[in-house]
Design an enzyme around this catalytic site. Structure first.
Site, short mmCIF file in Angstrom:
data_model
loop_
_atom_site.label_atom_id
_atom_site.label_comp_id
_atom_site.label_asym_id
_atom_site.label_seq_id
_atom_site.Cartn_x
_atom_site.Cartn_y
_atom_site.Cartn_z
N TRP A 6 0.83 -1.24 -0.15
CA TRP A 6 -0.12 0.06 -0.28
C TRP A 6 0.72 1.16 -0.02
O TRP A 6 1.85 1.23 0.90
CB TRP A 6 -0.85 0.04 1.25
CG TRP A 6 -1.67 1.42 1.52
CD1 TRP A 6 -2.64 1.87 0.69
CD2 TRP A 6 -1.27 2.38 2.32
NE1 TRP A 6 -2.98 3.07 0.93
CE2 TRP A 6 -2.40 3.44 2.06
CE3 TRP A 6 -0.37 2.66 3.34
CZ2 TRP A 6 -2.34 4.79 2.72
CZ3 TRP A 6 -0.46 3.56 3.90
CH2 TRP A 6 -1.27 4.66 3.55
N ASP A 38 -14.88 9.44 0.27
CA ASP A 38 -15.33 8.74 1.31
C ASP A 38 -16.04 9.95 2.37
O ASP A 38 -15.60 11.05 2.36
CB ASP A 38 -14.27 8.30 2.00
CG ASP A 38 -14.95 7.12 2.91
OD1 ASP A 38 -16.17 7.08 3.15
OD2 ASP A 38 -14.01 6.26 3.30
N ARG A 70 -9.16 -2.78 7.85
CA ARG A 70 -9.65 -1.44 7.81
C ARG A 70 -11.19 -1.48 8.42
O ARG A 70 -12.15 -0.75 7.91
CB ARG A 70 -9.67 -0.83 6.21
CG ARG A 70 -9.62 0.73 6.66
CD ARG A 70 -10.12 1.29 5.16
NE ARG A 70 -9.83 2.75 5.10
CZ ARG A 70 -10.44 3.80 4.77
NH1 ARG A 70 -11.34 3.25 3.52
NH2 ARG A 70 -10.12 5.06 4.68
N LYS A 124 -15.71 7.09 -8.49
CA LYS A 124 -14.63 6.48 -8.10
C LYS A 124 -15.07 5.39 -7.27
O LYS A 124 -15.55 5.30 -6.30
CB LYS A 124 -13.77 7.64 -7.18
CG LYS A 124 -12.36 6.69 -6.58
CD LYS A 124 -11.72 8.05 -5.88
CE LYS A 124 -10.67 7.27 -5.04
NZ LYS A 124 -9.91 8.42 -4.31
N TRP A 125 -14.70 3.94 -7.88
CA TRP A 125 -15.17 2.68 -7.22
C TRP A 125 -13.86 2.09 -6.58
O TRP A 125 -12.84 1.78 -6.86
CB TRP A 125 -15.32 1.93 -8.15
CG TRP A 125 -15.86 0.56 -8.09
CD1 TRP A 125 -15.50 -0.42 -7.41
CD2 TRP A 125 -17.27 -0.05 -8.18
NE1 TRP A 125 -16.22 -1.47 -7.34
CE2 TRP A 125 -17.30 -1.38 -7.78
CE3 TRP A 125 -18.38 0.72 -8.67
CZ2 TRP A 125 -18.74 -2.11 -7.92
CZ3 TRP A 125 -19.60 -0.08 -8.59
CH2 TRP A 125 -19.68 -1.38 -8.40
N ASP A 126 -13.78 2.21 -5.10
CA ASP A 126 -12.71 1.89 -4.25
C ASP A 126 -13.02 0.42 -3.70
O ASP A 126 -14.17 -0.04 -3.67
CB ASP A 126 -12.67 2.66 -3.08
CG ASP A 126 -11.36 3.02 -2.35
OD1 ASP A 126 -10.54 2.18 -2.53
OD2 ASP A 126 -11.37 3.88 -1.80
N MET A 127 -12.14 -0.07 -3.27
CA MET A 127 -12.09 -1.53 -2.58
C MET A 127 -10.81 -1.50 -1.61
O MET A 127 -9.76 -1.82 -2.07
CB MET A 127 -11.90 -2.50 -3.70
CG MET A 127 -12.30 -3.91 -3.38
SD MET A 127 -11.13 -4.93 -2.46
CE MET A 127 -11.62 -6.59 -2.88
N ASN A 128 -11.14 -1.41 -0.33
CA ASN A 128 -9.91 -1.03 0.58
C ASN A 128 -9.43 -2.29 1.44
O ASN A 128 -8.61 -1.88 2.38
CB ASN A 128 -10.32 0.01 1.45
CG ASN A 128 -10.25 1.42 0.50
OD1 ASN A 128 -9.00 1.56 0.40
ND2 ASN A 128 -11.25 2.16 0.67
N CYS A 165 -10.37 1.87 -7.98
CA CYS A 165 -9.43 2.09 -7.10
C CYS A 165 -9.41 1.01 -6.14
O CYS A 165 -10.37 0.45 -5.81
CB CYS A 165 -9.78 3.31 -6.29
SG CYS A 165 -9.07 3.98 -4.83
N ASP A 175 -2.15 5.57 -3.11
CA ASP A 175 -2.70 6.65 -2.24
C ASP A 175 -1.43 7.35 -1.90
O ASP A 175 -1.74 8.31 -1.22
CB ASP A 175 -3.02 5.91 -1.03
CG ASP A 175 -4.62 5.56 -1.15
OD1 ASP A 175 -5.08 5.81 -2.09
OD2 ASP A 175 -4.91 4.95 -0.11
C1 DGJ Z 1 -8.78 4.57 -0.24
C2 DGJ Z 1 -8.35 5.55 -1.61
O1 DGJ Z 1 -7.15 5.02 -2.26
C3 DGJ Z 1 -8.23 6.88 -1.22
O2 DGJ Z 1 -8.23 7.65 -2.21
C4 DGJ Z 1 -9.56 7.25 -0.52
O3 DGJ Z 1 -10.74 7.11 -1.59
C5 DGJ Z 1 -9.86 6.42 0.71
N1 DGJ Z 1 -9.70 5.01 0.19
C6 DGJ Z 1 -11.27 6.71 1.20
O4 DGJ Z 1 -11.62 5.90 2.08
#
Ligand code: DGJ
Length: 795
Positions: A204, A372, A448, A481-485, A534, A556
């Site tokens: 990351w 977010d 997370r 923006k489609w995130d997946m954390n 993302c 990030d």
């Molecule tokens: C991870 C993304 O990479 C960031 O740019 C941001 O959108 C955060 N998540 C928000 O939780």
């Protein structure tokens, strides 16, 4: 129409503009790989004789294929694909187990078909062809004992020098099921010849570090087990000769159109043969196929260049632009955006957002993205994922009200979502705890503070499609923006539990297929939305995602000094329009590093571009500079996004980066040089231009940037009539009115002269004499150059 695939008897040849790939069907009906490299001319089966490997005996303790062929051991053959059990003990292409537990396979050639055009895969995304239809070779092999068919598919993208391959297993049994334990997408057997394997690994906020390994013996595996393609190991790899440089030498490159656990193994076997396989990661993977059903492997992408890494990248770039990315934004001007994340994180309300949007409009930004924190009770990352309704405390007028106000300012509106996830503290989880990937009775390892929704469950897939349809239709949303954390842990699907103990091994692949169903449907329903992938930055940066979303947030880490390396390395496999980059605040939020604003722009501009900082807190000087940056980006946007991108060799240094991007019609180019750390008295730099037309005339100019006198500290006293103490109020005051001139570079010459002679840039500051002919080129400095064709009228 040219035919790029030829069959001469048992010999098959696939040609692109500059490469040839060939194999043959042997007497025993195996497929012997013969050649992949620079284009060669062969016009008959006899002419290919010399390429066949000569086997007179099976050496030592190898195993014979069968007693009728005492000269053949499969361990010694260069094969188009391989399996276990008949003598080849190298990395296999396919392992299929029957109900009796036998996992020995013997697939033999049955027939081949050469056609034009490409059908869509049933379960996965794939490359798509042009109007006249891509040349397609389908080779069908049969394991007659097990009644299993293996199909190998080859697609020849002539102009981009790319060949793609995929494979399919069909269970031809009438009543028995089989289990696929491994099905790779491509295999390439070469003679081991001092190859260097390059992989792109990281973590990351540290994506795409480039690593090189000399392949002399043993096996090197590049793979992911995160459930995604991962920031740990991108599926793009290269195999080159030791002396290959950016512009000379041989290189093969491979990628996979897949977003889940992947696997690339390069094995240098004892017989001095080198094998590359790429495909789905076989770790904890198994897929049951009922009688009459089939299993598709993802499509693998291969290219070869004899002219160095840049040409290889151009092949990949053109292929990705032309045959992977699709829809309205394929070649469109991507909007310059402001993203709210680093500007305010979770701490915002409508009025704060509108102030930021107003400041963004004033400098020329085109799209406002609300990141977010806009939904449920989300004031931190502990809750509300899954509750996709507005937080009315922050947004009393809802998304629609906010979007309307942003539109009224003259900006488009975009939104962040993370649909694949759920927090335990959410209404969705309380309603459907069984919808997430976790065992109902066992403790779960959180990432997370969130869990992954089980996309192997069709009910969940439909829920996400409908929930997102509602969100995307709730306001005038032009970008998502489609995130997946998080990454997978505790792989367990409650939905698959009914299918027996081994069904859990299907979960990771079924998840990816579910994701593709969602992406396919939502991009169909919302063709005008620009989607950006993302995954905690670049944790899912791959050709599967790019088949639906034309751009991906690359990392990030927005620090320009990290980003220059990351973007440089992404560019090996991906065109610059596919990765997004933002100018952010300093000290940078990830590294606390201070870098000049022009350097932040000079790096981010070579990508899909935007800002991610609190413009409301910026000084007038900074905002003026940002205005100018945006004008530059708008003027050259098509070149930045879609021009041919060239890197420069950096074998002896990690300190200096150079890039040039050249318009397709070769009328315009933009160059960039960046120095990480300065060494005193290293003052000369040369910029050898690339990609221009030899005989055309070009004007080379630079972006003149005045330097703040603060950069010179107390050295200013060598010029100043009054003493100015460093970091004093007086210095601050003087800096408002006096600045140091920036150097000017203006040269007119031919493309060939610029490319061969190189532009000798003005001397950089080296501990002495600064004037308007000296280049300020200190720590983290960079320069941008513009090269425009000049039509000279002849008298
Ligand atoms: C991870 C993304 O990479 C960031 O740019 C941001 O959108 C955060 N998540 C928000 O939780």
């Amino acid at each position: 129409m040219k035919d790029m695939i030829k069959q001469y008897g048992n010999y098959f040849q696939l040609d692109t503009s500059n490469t040839t790939y060939s194999f043959r069907v042997t007497q025993t009906k195996h497929l012997e790989h013969l050649y992949y490299g620079e284009k060669i001319k062969i016009d008959s089966e006899d002419e290919a004789d010399f390429l066949y490997e000569k086997h007179e005996f099976a050496a030592g303790n190898t195993v014979l294929y069968n007693n009728d062929n005492v000269n053949l051991t499969l361990e010694d053959e260069r094969l188009e694909f391989s399996s276990y059990g008949k003598g080849d003990i190298r990395e296999p292409f396919v392992i299929v187990t029957g109900e009796d537990g036998l996992f020995t396979s013997d697939f033999l050639f049955k027939e081949a078909k050469i056609t034009k055009g490409k059908e869509k895969f049933k379960t996965l995304p794939g490359s798509y062809d042009m109007a006249e239809g891509v040349d397609h070779l389908e080779v069908i092999l049969l394991d007659d004992n097990a009644k299993i068919e293996l199909q190998l598919h080859y697609f020849v993208y002539e102009d981009t020098d790319v060949i793609t391959r995929s494979a399919k297993i069909v269970n031809r049994n009438e009543d028995k099921s089989i289990c696929v334990e491994r099905l790779m997408s491509t295999q390439l057997d070469l003679d081991a010849d001092d190859y260097v394997l390059t992989t792109f690994n990281g973590a990351w906020a540290r994506e795409m570090e480039k690593h090189e390994f000399k392949v002399t013996a043993g096996k090197h595996v590049n793979s992911s087990y995160t459930g995604t393609s991962s920031s740990r190991a991108n599926p793009f790899i290269m195999l080159s000769k030791e002396n290959t440089t950016e512009d000379f030498g041989e290189v093969y490159a491979f990628n996979l159109i897949y977003s889940g656990n992947h696997y690339e193994a390069v094995e240098c076997a004892s017989n001095h043969k080198l094998r590359v396989v790429t495909g789905i990661n076989p770790t904890n993977f198994m897929f049951k196929i009922a009688a009459g059903e089939a299993f598709e492997a993802p499509e693998a992408v291969m290219t070869y260049s004899a002219k160095g890494f840049n040409e290889m990248s151009h092949n990949m770039h053109e292929f990705v632009r032309e045959h992977i990315t699709r829809g309205k934004y394929k070649y469109a001007n991507r909007p310059i955006l402001i993203n709210s994340w680093e500007a305010s994180y979770f701490d915002f309300n409508e009025s704060k957002l509108l102030k930021l949007a107003k400041a963004a409009k004033d400098v020329g930004i085109e799209l406002f993205v609300l990141d977010d924190g806009w939904f449920g009770k989300r004031d931190n990352d502990k809750c509300s994922l899954g509750d996709w309704f507005e937080n009315t405390q922050k947004l009393p007028n809802g998304l629609e009200g906010l979007a309307n106000k942003i539109n009224a300012l003259g900006l488009d509106f975009g939104l962040w979502v993370e649909p694949e996830m759920v927090n335990v503290d959410s209404e969705l989880y309380r309603m459907h705890p069984e919808w997430c990937v976790s065992h109902p009775d066992k403790p779960h390892s959180e990432g997370r503070n969130q869990r992954i929704l089980d996309l192997s469950n069709d009910e969940v897939v439909s829920y996400i499609i409908e929930a997102m349809t509602k969100v995307f239709s709730s306001a005038n949303i032009k970008y998502v923006k489609w995130d997946m954390n998080r990454i997978f842990s505790d792989y367990y699907s409650n939905a698959l539990a009914q299918r027996g103990v081994f069904a859990q091994k299907e979960l990771s692949h079924r998840y990816v297929m579910g994701l593709y169903k969602i992406m396919e449907e939502l991009t169909r329903r919302f063709p005008d939305i620009l989607f950006e992938g993302c995954s905690a930055g670049g944790n899912r940066f791959d050709l599967g995602i790019l088949s639906y979303f034309p751009q991906i947030w690359a990392s990030d880490d927005t620090d320009a000094i990290y980003r220059v390396g990351a973007q440089n390395n992404y560019s090996y496999g991906y065109p610059q329009s596919c990765y997004t980059a933002h100018v952010s605040a300093c000290p940078n939020h990830q590294t606390l590093r201070e870098t000049p604003l022009d350097t932040r722009f000079n790096v981010a501009a070579f990508a899909s571009f935007g800002y991610e900082c609190n413009l409301c807190d910026m000084s007038k000087e900074e905002l003026d500079e940002i205005k100018e940056q945006i004008e530059i980006y708008k003027k050259y946007r098509q070149v930045f996004l879609y021009g041919d991108f060239y890197r420069y060799d950096r074998k002896n240094t990690d300190n200096l980066y150079q890039w040039i991007v050249v318009s397709k019609d070769k009328t315009t180019a933009i160059g960039m040089i960046l120095q990480k750390l300065v060494n005193a008295n290293t003052t000369f730099n040369m910029f050898k231009l690339k990609g221009l037309e030899n005989d055309r005339k070009y004007l080379f100019t630079n972006r003149v940037i005045k330097q703040n006198i603060k950069n010179f500290g107390d050295l200013i006293n060598t010029q100043s009539p009054i003493h100015i103490k460093n970091k004093s109020f007086l210095q601050h005051l003087v800096s408002k009115f006096v600045s140091m001139p920036g150097e000017t570079e203006v040269y007119l010459s031919s493309g060939s002269a610029f490319m061969k002679g190189g532009v000798k840039l003005t001397q950089a500051y080296g501990a002495t004499g600064y004037n308007d002919k000296v280049r300020y080129f200190q720590d983290f400095s960079s320069k941008m150059y513009f090269i425009e064709e000049k039509i000279i009228e002849e008298n």
